[in-house]
Design an enzyme around this catalytic site. Structure first.
Site, PDB file in Angstrom:
ATOM      1  N   GLY A  29      91.011  93.336   5.834  1.00  0.00           N
ATOM      2  CA  GLY A  29      90.760  94.727   5.469  1.00  0.00           C
ATOM      3  C   GLY A  29      89.563  94.931   4.568  1.00  0.00           C
ATOM      4  N   GLN A  30      89.584  94.248   3.424  1.00  0.00           N
ATOM      5  CA  GLN A  30      88.561  94.517   2.414  1.00  0.00           C
ATOM      6  C   GLN A  30      87.353  93.600   2.601  1.00  0.00           C
TER       7      GLN A  30
ATOM      8  N   MET B 189      97.225  95.678   9.691  1.00  0.00           N
ATOM      9  CA  MET B 189      98.363  96.003   8.832  1.00  0.00           C
ATOM     10  C   MET B 189      99.657  96.330   9.566  1.00  0.00           C
TER      11      MET B 189
ATOM     12  N   CYS C  84      97.929  93.517   1.419  1.00  0.00           N
ATOM     13  CA  CYS C  84      97.013  93.630   2.557  1.00  0.00           C
ATOM     14  C   CYS C  84      97.011  92.377   3.440  1.00  0.00           C
ATOM     15  N   MET C  85      96.673  91.228   2.845  1.00  0.00           N
ATOM     16  CA  MET C  85      96.442  90.029   3.645  1.00  0.00           C
ATOM     17  C   MET C  85      97.497  88.938   3.451  1.00  0.00           C
TER      18      MET C  85
ATOM     19  N   LYS D 110      80.595 105.417   7.280  1.00  0.00           N
ATOM     20  CA  LYS D 110      80.764 105.136   5.845  1.00  0.00           C
ATOM     21  C   LYS D 110      79.602 104.302   5.309  1.00  0.00           C
TER      22      LYS D 110
HETATM   23  N1  LIG Z   1     100.837 103.866   1.733  1.00  0.00           N
HETATM   24  C1  LIG Z   1      99.969 102.874   1.837  1.00  0.00           C
HETATM   25  N2  LIG Z   1      99.477 102.296   0.726  1.00  0.00           N
HETATM   26  C2  LIG Z   1      98.617 101.260   0.839  1.00  0.00           C
HETATM   27  C3  LIG Z   1      98.218 100.780   2.109  1.00  0.00           C
HETATM   28  C4  LIG Z   1      98.742 101.413   3.269  1.00  0.00           C
HETATM   29  O1  LIG Z   1      98.431 101.053   4.410  1.00  0.00           O
HETATM   30  N3  LIG Z   1      99.626 102.432   3.081  1.00  0.00           N
HETATM   31  N4  LIG Z   1      97.355  99.720   2.189  1.00  0.00           N
HETATM   32  C5  LIG Z   1      97.275  98.790   1.073  1.00  0.00           C
HETATM   33  C6  LIG Z   1      96.042  97.996   1.223  1.00  0.00           C
HETATM   34  S1  LIG Z   1      95.908  97.089   2.655  1.00  0.00           S
HETATM   35  C7  LIG Z   1      95.068  97.955   0.298  1.00  0.00           C
HETATM   36  S2  LIG Z   1      93.775  96.859   0.507  1.00  0.00           S
HETATM   37  C8  LIG Z   1      95.164  98.747  -0.929  1.00  0.00           C
HETATM   38  C9  LIG Z   1      93.835  99.283  -1.453  1.00  0.00           C
HETATM   39  O2  LIG Z   1      94.072 100.014  -2.603  1.00  0.00           O
HETATM   40  P1  LIG Z   1      93.109 100.027  -3.867  1.00  0.00           P
HETATM   41  O3  LIG Z   1      92.441  98.757  -4.046  1.00  0.00           O
HETATM   42  O4  LIG Z   1      93.925 100.495  -5.003  1.00  0.00           O
HETATM   43  O5  LIG Z   1      92.116 101.189  -3.428  1.00  0.00           O
HETATM   44  P2  LIG Z   1      90.561 101.372  -3.624  1.00  0.00           P
HETATM   45  O6  LIG Z   1      90.288 102.823  -3.481  1.00  0.00           O
HETATM   46  O7  LIG Z   1      89.849 100.478  -2.693  1.00  0.00           O
HETATM   47  O8  LIG Z   1      90.326 100.915  -5.111  1.00  0.00           O
HETATM   48  C10 LIG Z   1      89.147 100.305  -5.513  1.00  0.00           C
HETATM   49  C11 LIG Z   1      88.784 100.872  -6.866  1.00  0.00           C
HETATM   50  O9  LIG Z   1      87.674 100.148  -7.396  1.00  0.00           O
HETATM   51  C12 LIG Z   1      86.669 101.048  -7.867  1.00  0.00           C
HETATM   52  N5  LIG Z   1      85.391 100.347  -7.739  1.00  0.00           N
HETATM   53  C13 LIG Z   1      84.477 100.382  -6.753  1.00  0.00           C
HETATM   54  N6  LIG Z   1      83.521  99.469  -6.963  1.00  0.00           N
HETATM   55  C14 LIG Z   1      83.813  98.843  -8.112  1.00  0.00           C
HETATM   56  C15 LIG Z   1      83.222  97.760  -8.831  1.00  0.00           C
HETATM   57  O10 LIG Z   1      82.205  97.191  -8.439  1.00  0.00           O
HETATM   58  N7  LIG Z   1      83.866  97.359  -9.959  1.00  0.00           N
HETATM   59  C16 LIG Z   1      84.993  97.964 -10.422  1.00  0.00           C
HETATM   60  N8  LIG Z   1      85.556  97.507 -11.514  1.00  0.00           N
HETATM   61  N9  LIG Z   1      85.552  98.994  -9.764  1.00  0.00           N
HETATM   62  C17 LIG Z   1      84.987  99.408  -8.616  1.00  0.00           C
HETATM   63  C18 LIG Z   1      86.821 102.258  -6.993  1.00  0.00           C
HETATM   64  O11 LIG Z   1      86.299 103.393  -7.654  1.00  0.00           O
HETATM   65  C19 LIG Z   1      88.347 102.329  -6.772  1.00  0.00           C
HETATM   66  O12 LIG Z   1      88.976 103.058  -7.777  1.00  0.00           O
HETATM   67  O13 LIG Z   1      96.033  99.853  -0.698  1.00  0.00           O
HETATM   68  C20 LIG Z   1      97.332  99.468  -0.301  1.00  0.00           C
HETATM   69  N10 LIG Z   1      98.140 100.662  -0.290  1.00  0.00           N
HETATM   70  N1  LIG Z   2      87.957 103.818   7.437  1.00  0.00           N
HETATM   71  C1  LIG Z   2      88.581 102.865   6.774  1.00  0.00           C
HETATM   72  N2  LIG Z   2      88.529 101.591   7.203  1.00  0.00           N
HETATM   73  C2  LIG Z   2      89.188 100.638   6.547  1.00  0.00           C
HETATM   74  C3  LIG Z   2      89.904 100.913   5.354  1.00  0.00           C
HETATM   75  C4  LIG Z   2      89.921 102.269   4.886  1.00  0.00           C
HETATM   76  O1  LIG Z   2      90.507 102.603   3.851  1.00  0.00           O
HETATM   77  N3  LIG Z   2      89.248 103.201   5.639  1.00  0.00           N
HETATM   78  N4  LIG Z   2      90.578  99.930   4.713  1.00  0.00           N
HETATM   79  C5  LIG Z   2      90.360  98.529   5.078  1.00  0.00           C
HETATM   80  C6  LIG Z   2      91.561  97.753   4.743  1.00  0.00           C
HETATM   81  S1  LIG Z   2      91.719  97.175   3.143  1.00  0.00           S
HETATM   82  C7  LIG Z   2      92.489  97.408   5.666  1.00  0.00           C
HETATM   83  S2  LIG Z   2      93.817  96.460   5.184  1.00  0.00           S
HETATM   84  C8  LIG Z   2      92.303  97.708   7.086  1.00  0.00           C
HETATM   85  C9  LIG Z   2      93.581  98.203   7.776  1.00  0.00           C
HETATM   86  O2  LIG Z   2      93.338  98.407   9.112  1.00  0.00           O
HETATM   87  P1  LIG Z   2      94.504  98.802  10.114  1.00  0.00           P
HETATM   88  O3  LIG Z   2      95.688  97.984   9.901  1.00  0.00           O
HETATM   89  O4  LIG Z   2      93.929  98.827  11.481  1.00  0.00           O
HETATM   90  O5  LIG Z   2      94.822 100.330   9.686  1.00  0.00           O
HETATM   91  P2  LIG Z   2      96.181 101.117   9.349  1.00  0.00           P
HETATM   92  O6  LIG Z   2      95.878 102.548   9.612  1.00  0.00           O
HETATM   93  O7  LIG Z   2      96.664 100.758   8.004  1.00  0.00           O
HETATM   94  O8  LIG Z   2      97.308 100.596  10.350  1.00  0.00           O
HETATM   95  C10 LIG Z   2      97.078 100.189  11.659  1.00  0.00           C
HETATM   96  C11 LIG Z   2      98.126 100.657  12.620  1.00  0.00           C
HETATM   97  O9  LIG Z   2      99.392 100.087  12.366  1.00  0.00           O
HETATM   98  C12 LIG Z   2     100.281 100.879  13.112  1.00  0.00           C
HETATM   99  N5  LIG Z   2     101.692 100.567  12.891  1.00  0.00           N
HETATM  100  C13 LIG Z   2     102.605 101.211  12.138  1.00  0.00           C
HETATM  101  N6  LIG Z   2     103.821 100.635  12.264  1.00  0.00           N
HETATM  102  C14 LIG Z   2     103.684  99.606  13.131  1.00  0.00           C
HETATM  103  C15 LIG Z   2     104.574  98.653  13.700  1.00  0.00           C
HETATM  104  O10 LIG Z   2     105.771  98.611  13.416  1.00  0.00           O
HETATM  105  N7  LIG Z   2     104.048  97.752  14.548  1.00  0.00           N
HETATM  106  C16 LIG Z   2     102.752  97.755  14.911  1.00  0.00           C
HETATM  107  N8  LIG Z   2     102.335  96.853  15.771  1.00  0.00           N
HETATM  108  N9  LIG Z   2     101.883  98.655  14.409  1.00  0.00           N
HETATM  109  C17 LIG Z   2     102.338  99.564  13.529  1.00  0.00           C
HETATM  110  C18 LIG Z   2      99.864 102.282  12.725  1.00  0.00           C
HETATM  111  O11 LIG Z   2     100.318 103.239  13.661  1.00  0.00           O
HETATM  112  C19 LIG Z   2      98.356 102.148  12.649  1.00  0.00           C
HETATM  113  O12 LIG Z   2      97.719 102.712  13.779  1.00  0.00           O
HETATM  114  O13 LIG Z   2      91.313  98.697   7.229  1.00  0.00           O
HETATM  115  C20 LIG Z   2      90.105  98.395   6.562  1.00  0.00           C
HETATM  116  N10 LIG Z   2      89.155  99.365   7.019  1.00  0.00           N
HETATM  117  S1  SF4 Z   3      81.452  97.010   7.044  1.00  0.00           S
HETATM  118 FE1  SF4 Z   3      83.004  98.395   7.904  1.00  0.00          FE
HETATM  119  S2  SF4 Z   3      82.687 100.338   6.809  1.00  0.00           S
HETATM  120 FE2  SF4 Z   3      80.820  99.118   6.527  1.00  0.00          FE
HETATM  121  S3  SF4 Z   3      79.449  99.770   8.167  1.00  0.00           S
HETATM  122 FE3  SF4 Z   3      80.560  97.954   8.896  1.00  0.00          FE
HETATM  123  S4  SF4 Z   3      82.312  98.801  10.009  1.00  0.00           S
HETATM  124 FE4  SF4 Z   3      81.505 100.468   8.713  1.00  0.00          FE
HETATM  125 MO   LIG Z   4      93.787  96.230   2.836  1.00  0.00          MO
END
Ligand SMILES: Nc1nc2c(c(=O)[nH]1)N[C@H]1C(S)=C(S)[C@@H](COP(=O)(O)OP(=O)(O)OC[C@H]3O[C@@H](n4cnc5c(=O)[nH]c(N)nc54)[C@H](O)[C@@H]3O)O[C@H]1N2
Ligand SMILES: Nc1nc2c(c(=O)[nH]1)N[C@H]1C(S)=C(S)[C@@H](COP(=O)(O)OP(=O)(O)OC[C@H]3O[C@@H](n4cnc5c(=O)[nH]c(N)nc54)[C@H](O)[C@@H]3O)O[C@H]1N2
Ligand code: SF4
Ligand SMILES: [Mo]
Length: 755
Positions: A380-381, A343, A175-176, A86
């Site tokens: 995560g972020q 997560m 998330c956090m 990425k």
């Molecule tokens: N089912 C399910 N839902 C989840 C999760 C999950 O595990 N399962 N995880 C949750 C978690 S951990 C997270 S962090 C959230 C993330 O969810 P979101 O924050 O809603 O997802 P993003 O796609 O990161 O949204 C970022 C947005 O900002 C825009 N953007 C990019 N750069 C900029 C900038 O510089 N300025 C502005 N204004 N906009 C910009 C992008 O185009 C995008 O639309 O999702 C949550 N939702």
């Molecule tokens: N490529 C990529 N990387 C990312 C992101 C992305 O959108 N794409 N998002 C970023 C963000 S904002 C976040 S928050 C992180 C998230 O990073 P992770 O938390 O590592 O990713 P997830 O896929 O949301 O979930 C992790 C694991 O939780 C497991 N899980 C489900 N249920 C349970 C349970 O009951 N117990 C336990 N122990 N595990 C369970 C799922 O099987 C999954 O493998 O990733 C960050 N990095």
């Molecule tokens: S910050 Fe995360 S997404 Fe970006 S290069 Fe490093 S591991 Fe890949």
């Molecule tokens: Mo997140």
């Protein structure tokens, strides 16, 4: 077990995506070059990757005002020149055809182009109107862990300091929040004590609820390297789903979803039973508590009696021996143990408690605050820590880990902000689910969303999308349409990564500067400018008269001085490659390990270790019982549904679906089903099936024996798809943790139907 580079690349799924993009892979595996040859680059500009909380340093290659290449910053300690797929493909998100180039206002259901003045005047008028008629709590803000610290700081000051509402929350709540609540309740202060440098010192890795091979690939690559460097290094992976991360596991604990608390208590049981605890450390540095009540070690031991490995084997679906083995590895004397989670623990109604229980294991064994010994919650972020946890941009927080309910904290902040402390609300504002519920209930009149896409990412979407339509919705976005901007009344075009300057703070307390490399396209402007223009129109212009980002940062930095979260000066951040706070001497060293001498400048040598977030300097070992998730499978909805992410895509894919190589490799999301369950249901790989919950349904392709394999009785869906019929958040539940208010995205009940 040796894990080769080739296997590592395969496990990251980078090889295919990169090969088709024309990028070259060097022998270093993850060290790749950008899409353009280096000859085309006029200058390299220092920044940080736009995506995950790993916080890889990047150098962006600029030619004729465009970013044409990205490479890893060899001087950044996080990634030492490496990047994942990425990161390397970042240049492709900049010029995408759906970049928003000018402001839009919705008139009679249609978006029409507007001037900046027209759009900003309308936003300010709507804010004024709502505040005058219904009071400051009728407006709100929803921000992001992808905002820069300056953006989050300005939003916080505008809403909490000037408008007088704490209705400012953001996606880090999803998330956090449980990690924050876990660190704060156990240690009295947020954020990890260790840094990534502990990886190279650890002998045992306990990875629970984290698929770091896909979500934090560069951190994962450091663990792979560590494992390859020493055959005695052991990796334990605890996840109900077999993931790419498990490829390097010596032990995989594939338990029943939601049973982690029982497992963690059982590990504590074994540690005590087998005398693997550090009695000296426990006596000097800890208290035992059950809820608000202090208890004795004996009472804690009695509490654990329900968690013998034999009993917990029944709850978790594991074998008692597996639990014993893992506890022995964790507690092995003379070995360094590092836990990492994301997560799988946080996105749970018992997320805070799950965090407490991991901390317990480190406190009981004394494997904490020493190199290679640390409970490390992965962020995560890219700036969930730097911009939200540190700036305090959640509805209960103020800058530098202060809280809105504390009058002294409000006073300290008001002084620096130049506002009347009496105007600042002492009441926590709406947290995420409350905020969108208030919109659905008609209580929230105006909502401003910046840098996040809740129209796709919050749970139980049917209800909350209606709410977003009802309220006057302002969206600052880099792309349009998105699943949120389509619901907006005003959309403001945002400058993207490296089209503006800013600070990000990654998951290891590392503060890093991103320089501006290129101009934003069209009329797009930095989010900080959007906020300050509205502040001016609301009559607060004098409080936002900053010359540049450095002035914003230096004002914020004042609030960190003396808090033990002291941040470094902007000028230094521009030059250096990231510093891990606290940095109390502006020209002095950064901090490797907190709470421990000789690293932490706030702990005296003779104190050794001091958890100074707590009045008595002692961390807490909590007695926290296991409890079921909110919604358990039953005869009507017999499967656990869990959701998450895959390597190639970022959340709502506004950015990654604009990268042709990624779109080709991963065009559509799917549902992973265990092979035995699929056979029983007569479902074959690639068949379309319906995933149905009490709230909604999706139609998705079945994936069997793919890169993730859920245990029987569980299905798993990535939440990246933007097609309504494949958006899994129509299906997920909006139950949340009592303490952290973080939603339980990881578990709800569904049935699978052939479609
Ligand atoms: N089912 C399910 N839902 C989840 C999760 C999950 O595990 N399962 N995880 C949750 C978690 S951990 C997270 S962090 C959230 C993330 O969810 P979101 O924050 O809603 O997802 P993003 O796609 O990161 O949204 C970022 C947005 O900002 C825009 N953007 C990019 N750069 C900029 C900038 O510089 N300025 C502005 N204004 N906009 C910009 C992008 O185009 C995008 O639309 O999702 C949550 N939702
Ligand atoms: N490529 C990529 N990387 C990312 C992101 C992305 O959108 N794409 N998002 C970023 C963000 S904002 C976040 S928050 C992180 C998230 O990073 P992770 O938390 O590592 O990713 P997830 O896929 O949301 O979930 C992790 C694991 O939780 C497991 N899980 C489900 N249920 C349970 C349970 O009951 N117990 C336990 N122990 N595990 C369970 C799922 O099987 C999954 O493998 O990733 C960050 N990095
Ligand atoms: S910050 Fe995360 S997404 Fe970006 S290069 Fe490093 S591991 Fe890949
Ligand atoms: Mo997140």
């Amino acid at each position: 077990m040796k894990f080769s580079r080739r296997e590592f690349l395969k496990s990251l799924a980078v090889a295919t995506a990169v090969a088709s993009s024309g990028c070259s892979l060097e022998s270093g595996g993850t060290r790749m070059q950008g899409p353009t040859s280096q000859q085309d680059v006029e200058k390299w500009v220092k920044g940080v990757c736009r995506y995950c909380g790993t916080g890889c340093g990047v150098l962006a290659g600029v030619n004729k005002g465009k970013i044409v290449a990205v490479k890893g910053d060899p001087d950044c300690a996080v990634n030492k020149g490496k990047l994942c797929v990425k990161g390397i493909l970042l240049p492709k998100i900049m010029d995408a055809k759906d970049r928003l180039l000018h402001p839009l206002i919705k008139k009679n259901g249609q978006f029409v182009r507007a001037s900046w003045d027209e759009a900003l005047d309308l936003v300010a008028a709507k804010f004024k109107e709502a505040i005058a008629q219904y009071g400051p709590d009728s407006v709100g803000y929803y921000g992001s862990g992808q905002n820069t610290a300056e953006e989050a700081y300005i939003a916080n000051k505008l809403f909490k300091g000037c408008i007088g509402t704490n209705n400012i929350d953001g996606n880090p709540r999803t998330c956090m929040a449980s990690a924050v609540a876990g660190y704060v309740s156990t240690f009295g202060k947020d954020e990890p004590m260790g840094t990534y440098a502990d990886i190279e010192k650890a002998d045992v890795f306990f990875i629970i609820g984290s698929n770091m091979a896909e979500a934090h690939p560069i951190i994962y690559s450091r663990i792979v390297d560590r494992k390859n460097s020493d055959p005695n290094v052991k990796v334990i992976v605890a996840d109900p789903r077999r993931t790419r991360t498990a490829d390097i596991a010596d032990i995989l604990l594939q338990f029943i979803p939601g049973t982690d608390l029982a497992l963690l208590n059982s590990m504590a049981y074994v540690l005590i039973e087998e005398d693997l605890i550090d009695k000296d450390f426990v006596a000097k540095h800890t208290n035992f508590m059950q809820g608000e009540k202090k208890i004795t070690f004996e009472e804690y031991k009695a509490f654990l009696a329900d968690y013998s490995p034999e009993k917990v084997a029944e709850i978790t679906g594991l074998a008692a021996d597996q639990i014993r083995t893992v506890a022995r590895l964790f507690g092995a004397k003379g070995k360094n143990t590092m836990s990492l989670w994301t997560m799988g623990l946080n996105q749970r109604i018992r997320g805070t408690w799950a965090n407490n229980l991991v901390h317990n294991l480190h406190l009981l064994t004394g494997k904490i605050c020493k190199p290679g010994n640390t409970p490390f919650s992965l962020t995560g972020q890219p700036s969930a820590c730097g911009s939200i946890r540190e700036v305090g941009a959640l509805s209960h927080l103020l800058p530098a880990h202060r809280v809105v309910t504390n009058p002294q904290h409000r006073e300290e902040v008001a002084k620096v902000w130049g506002v009347d402390p009496a105007k600042m609300s002492p009441k926590p504002g709406y947290h995420t689910i409350e905020l969108f519920r208030a919109a659905a209930d008609g209580k929230l009149k105006v909502l401003w969303v910046i840098c996040t896409n809740p129209g796709q990412s919050i749970p139980n979407l049917e209800l909350y999308r209606k709410g977003m339509e009802k309220t006057f919705l302002v969206v600052s976005e880099a792309y349009h349409p998105t699943r949120t901007s389509e619901l907006a009344d005003v959309v403001l075009p945002s400058a993207l990564w490296m089209e503006k300057e800013g600070i990000y703070g990654n998951g290891e307390r590392r503060t890093q500067h991103i320089a501006k490399a290129v101009e934003p396209p069209g009329e797009a402007k930095p989010d900080v400018w959007h906020l300050m223009e509205v502040a001016k129109r609301l009559g607060f212009g004098n409080l936002f008269a900053y010359k540049d980002n450095e002035e914003i940062w230096e004002e914020y930095r004042k609030l960190t001085i003396g808090t033990k979260m002291d941040l470094p000066p902007y000028a230094r951040l521009r030059k250096e490659h990231g510093l891990t706070w606290p940095v109390p001497d502006p020209n002095g060293p950064d901090t490797y390990i907190r709470y421990a001498a000789p690293w932490d400048p706030f702990v005296k040598k003779e104190e050794g270790i001091k958890f100074y977030g707590k009045p008595d300097g002692r961390a807490v070992i909590f007695a926290r019982p296991h409890a079921n998730p909110q919604e358990m499978p039953d005869s009507e909805y017999p499967f656990f549904l869990s959701t998450g992410r895959i390597l190639e895509h970022w959340h709502t894919t506004t950015m990654t679906m604009n990268v042709p190589e990624i779109k080709r490799a991963m065009p559509e999301m799917y549902v992973e089903i265990n092979a035995a369950d699929a056979e029983k249901l007569g479902i074959k790989d690639g068949d379309y099936v319906k995933v149905v919950s009490r709230r909604g349904q999706c139609r998705l392709k079945a994936k069997i024996n793919g890169r993730g394999q859920p245990r029987p009785g569980m299905v798993w869906v990535p939440f990246h798809d933007t097609e309504i019929s494949r958006m899994i958040n129509f299906v997920t539940i909006d139950a949340f943790d009592d303490t952290s208010k973080q939603p339980e995205y990881k578990i709800c009940a569904v049935r699978i139907e052939k479609a």
